[in-house]
Design an enzyme around this catalytic site. Structure first.
Site, PDB file in Angstrom:
ATOM      1  N   ILE A   1       0.809  -1.172  -0.112  1.00  0.00           N
ATOM      2  CA  ILE A   1      -0.070   0.106  -0.068  1.00  0.00           C
ATOM      3  C   ILE A   1       1.063   1.197  -0.134  1.00  0.00           C
ATOM      4  CG2 ILE A   1      -1.959   1.296   1.095  1.00  0.00           C
ATOM      5  CD1 ILE A   1      -2.452  -1.509   2.428  1.00  0.00           C
TER       6      ILE A   1
ATOM      7  N   TYR B   1      -0.595  -8.720  16.704  1.00  0.00           N
ATOM      8  CA  TYR B   1      -0.978  -7.922  15.672  1.00  0.00           C
ATOM      9  C   TYR B   1      -2.005  -6.841  16.305  1.00  0.00           C
ATOM     10  CZ  TYR B   1      -1.994  -5.568  11.171  1.00  0.00           C
ATOM     11  OH  TYR B   1      -2.058  -4.924   9.976  1.00  0.00           O
TER      12      TYR B   1
ATOM     13  N   LYS C   1      -1.596  -2.859  17.096  1.00  0.00           N
ATOM     14  CA  LYS C   1      -2.454  -1.742  16.414  1.00  0.00           C
ATOM     15  C   LYS C   1      -3.396  -1.032  17.599  1.00  0.00           C
ATOM     16  CE  LYS C   1      -0.947  -2.357  12.113  1.00  0.00           C
ATOM     17  NZ  LYS C   1      -0.369  -1.338  11.343  1.00  0.00           N
TER      18      LYS C   1
HETATM   19  N1  LIG Z   1      -2.557  -5.508   3.598  1.00  0.00           N
HETATM   20  C1  LIG Z   1      -3.888  -5.672   4.609  1.00  0.00           C
HETATM   21  O1  LIG Z   1      -4.835  -6.352   4.324  1.00  0.00           O
HETATM   22  C2  LIG Z   1      -3.852  -4.576   5.704  1.00  0.00           C
HETATM   23  C3  LIG Z   1      -4.738  -4.660   6.579  1.00  0.00           C
HETATM   24  C4  LIG Z   1      -4.738  -3.912   7.752  1.00  0.00           C
HETATM   25  C5  LIG Z   1      -3.830  -2.946   7.897  1.00  0.00           C
HETATM   26  N2  LIG Z   1      -2.819  -3.084   7.237  1.00  0.00           N
HETATM   27  C6  LIG Z   1      -1.637  -1.921   7.477  1.00  0.00           C
HETATM   28  O2  LIG Z   1      -1.237  -1.239   6.307  1.00  0.00           O
HETATM   29  C7  LIG Z   1       0.219  -1.056   6.176  1.00  0.00           C
HETATM   30  C8  LIG Z   1       0.703  -1.520   5.027  1.00  0.00           C
HETATM   31  O3  LIG Z   1       0.753  -2.766   4.691  1.00  0.00           O
HETATM   32  P1  LIG Z   1       0.726  -3.645   3.378  1.00  0.00           P
HETATM   33  O4  LIG Z   1      -0.203  -4.690   3.471  1.00  0.00           O
HETATM   34  O5  LIG Z   1       1.320  -2.887   2.523  1.00  0.00           O
HETATM   35  O6  LIG Z   1       2.329  -4.536   4.034  1.00  0.00           O
HETATM   36  P2  LIG Z   1       3.369  -5.046   3.335  1.00  0.00           P
HETATM   37  O7  LIG Z   1       3.269  -5.216   1.660  1.00  0.00           O
HETATM   38  O8  LIG Z   1       3.886  -6.128   4.324  1.00  0.00           O
HETATM   39  O9  LIG Z   1       4.567  -3.589   3.408  1.00  0.00           O
HETATM   40  C9  LIG Z   1       4.899  -3.313   4.535  1.00  0.00           C
HETATM   41  C10 LIG Z   1       5.971  -2.234   4.436  1.00  0.00           C
HETATM   42  O10 LIG Z   1       6.384  -1.946   5.838  1.00  0.00           O
HETATM   43  C11 LIG Z   1       7.829  -1.775   5.663  1.00  0.00           C
HETATM   44  N3  LIG Z   1       8.458  -2.177   7.123  1.00  0.00           N
HETATM   45  C12 LIG Z   1       8.413  -3.205   7.628  1.00  0.00           C
HETATM   46  N4  LIG Z   1       9.065  -3.237   8.825  1.00  0.00           N
HETATM   47  C13 LIG Z   1       9.806  -1.994   8.658  1.00  0.00           C
HETATM   48  C14 LIG Z   1      10.798  -1.455   9.530  1.00  0.00           C
HETATM   49  N5  LIG Z   1      11.329  -1.966  10.650  1.00  0.00           N
HETATM   50  N6  LIG Z   1      11.169  -0.135   9.175  1.00  0.00           N
HETATM   51  C15 LIG Z   1      10.545   0.507   7.965  1.00  0.00           C
HETATM   52  N7  LIG Z   1       9.857   0.022   7.324  1.00  0.00           N
HETATM   53  C16 LIG Z   1       9.102  -1.195   7.569  1.00  0.00           C
HETATM   54  C17 LIG Z   1       8.206  -2.885   4.609  1.00  0.00           C
HETATM   55  O11 LIG Z   1       9.567  -2.727   4.426  1.00  0.00           O
HETATM   56  P3  LIG Z   1      10.207  -3.809   3.899  1.00  0.00           P
HETATM   57  O12 LIG Z   1      10.138  -4.311   2.537  1.00  0.00           O
HETATM   58  O13 LIG Z   1      11.888  -3.560   4.180  1.00  0.00           O
HETATM   59  O14 LIG Z   1      10.103  -4.960   4.836  1.00  0.00           O
HETATM   60  C18 LIG Z   1       6.763  -2.400   3.623  1.00  0.00           C
HETATM   61  O15 LIG Z   1       7.420  -1.447   2.629  1.00  0.00           O
HETATM   62  C19 LIG Z   1       0.677  -1.742   7.555  1.00  0.00           C
HETATM   63  O16 LIG Z   1       0.932  -1.115   8.622  1.00  0.00           O
HETATM   64  C20 LIG Z   1      -0.211  -2.778   7.660  1.00  0.00           C
HETATM   65  O17 LIG Z   1      -0.435  -3.094   9.004  1.00  0.00           O
HETATM   66  C21 LIG Z   1      -2.530  -3.823   6.140  1.00  0.00           C
END
Ligand SMILES: NC(=O)c1ccc[n+]([C@@H]2O[C@H](COP(=O)([O-])OP(=O)(O)OC[C@H]3O[C@@H](n4cnc5c(N)ncnc54)[C@H](OP(=O)(O)O)[C@@H]3O)[C@@H](O)[C@H]2O)c1
Length: 245
Positions: free
Chosen positions: A29, A168, A172
């Site tokens: 995202i 998780y 959150k």
């Molecule tokens: N996908 C869903 O359905 C969903 C639902 C509810 C909430 N969310 C929230 O939305 C946000 C984005 O989720 P996503 O689905 O896009 O996840 P994702 O594809 O797993 O991407 C996570 C991002 O966070 C970065 N990250 C993780 N640990 C980090 C650290 N220590 N320092 C800096 N960057 C870090 C990752 O970088 P690296 O590549 O270096 O790991 C990546 O760019 C998150 O906060 C997640 O909890 C997602």
């Protein structure tokens, strides 16, 4: 309600020509946020833990002169402080700070590991808080600035009807508490602090098993930030629906 009042309430202020910072932007995202903010004509500072491996982000930067790729690990105070200091040298203010970086771990009762719980707390709760504190300390958040923290509906007490996902949910829920305090503490400075749920999104985090794609999620959340919704002390999803605490 008069027609003019009604139209004023539904009028949206497009986010354009702003300085946006997206933390955790090399995939999922976060990457989509970067793409869409650039398309709207904004300047974007995007972060990755390892910029040399942020292939998609680097490809975008080749096409867009308004995109800068920077390095931060939100679990390291040393990294956050160095990043925020450099940011102050690069830009004058942050109009939109999107705290998107996050990690998930789906272990349930019986297989919980202390270190996993702490890692999620460090990344999902302390990460956005410390990033915000340092950007504020560097004087980059001004009246009119918006901080938007990416939470999850899984952090809602009321919405939790199935249990499990301790790390998780707890990280959150703690982020939600932190975000509300930030919203109240920064109100006098004219800084808005929003809490956003992206929906269930097809990314690496969900093994691409979500209901919507990252494009739909980011578009919905950007339009939420452009809307007239009272963002501080409220909590919305990508469809602008309010989520119970
Ligand atoms: N996908 C869903 O359905 C969903 C639902 C509810 C909430 N969310 C929230 O939305 C946000 C984005 O989720 P996503 O689905 O896009 O996840 P994702 O594809 O797993 O991407 C996570 C991002 O966070 C970065 N990250 C993780 N640990 C980090 C650290 N220590 N320092 C800096 N960057 C870090 C990752 O970088 P690296 O590549 O270096 O790991 C990546 O760019 C998150 O906060 C997640 O909890 C997602």
């Amino acid at each position: 309600m008069s027609r003019s009042t009604k139209s004023r309430l539904t009028t949206q202020a497009a986010i354009a020509d702003k300085q946006v910072v997206v933390v955790g932007a090399n995939r999922g995202i976060g990457l989509e946020f970067v793409r869409q903010f650039l398309e709207k004509g904004n300047s974007v500072v995007a972060t990755a833990r390892t910029p040399s491996r942020a292939t998609d982000l680097n490809k975008l930067a080749e096409k867009h002169s308004k995109l800068t790729v920077t390095e931060v690990d939100v679990t390291s105070m040393e990294s956050i402080k160095a990043w925020a200091k450099k940011l102050r040298g690069d830009i004058k203010q942050v109009d939109y700070l999107i705290n998107n970086a996050g990690v998930a771990k789906w272990a349930d009762l019986g297989s919980l590991q202390e270190e996993d719980m702490l890692h999620l707390f460090r990344t999902n709760t302390l990460g956005p808080l410390m990033i915000t504190q340092e950007v504020l300390r560097e004087g980059l958040l001004k009246s009119g600035s918006v901080v938007a923290n990416m939470t999850s509906k899984m952090g809602s007490m009321e919405d939790n009807t199935s249990g499990g996902s301790y790390a998780y949910r707890a990280s959150k829920a703690a982020l939600n508490a932190v975000t509300k305090s930030l919203a109240l503490d920064l109100e006098d400075k004219g800084i808005t602090v929003a809490l956003m749920h992206p929906g269930w999104v097809k990314t690496d985090m969900t093994n691409h098993s979500g209901l919507i794609d990252a494009q739909t999620s980011a578009a919905g959340l950007i339009s939420l930030l452009e809307s007239n919704k009272p963002l501080s002390c409220h909590w919305y999803d990508y469809k602008h629906e309010e989520i119970p605490w």
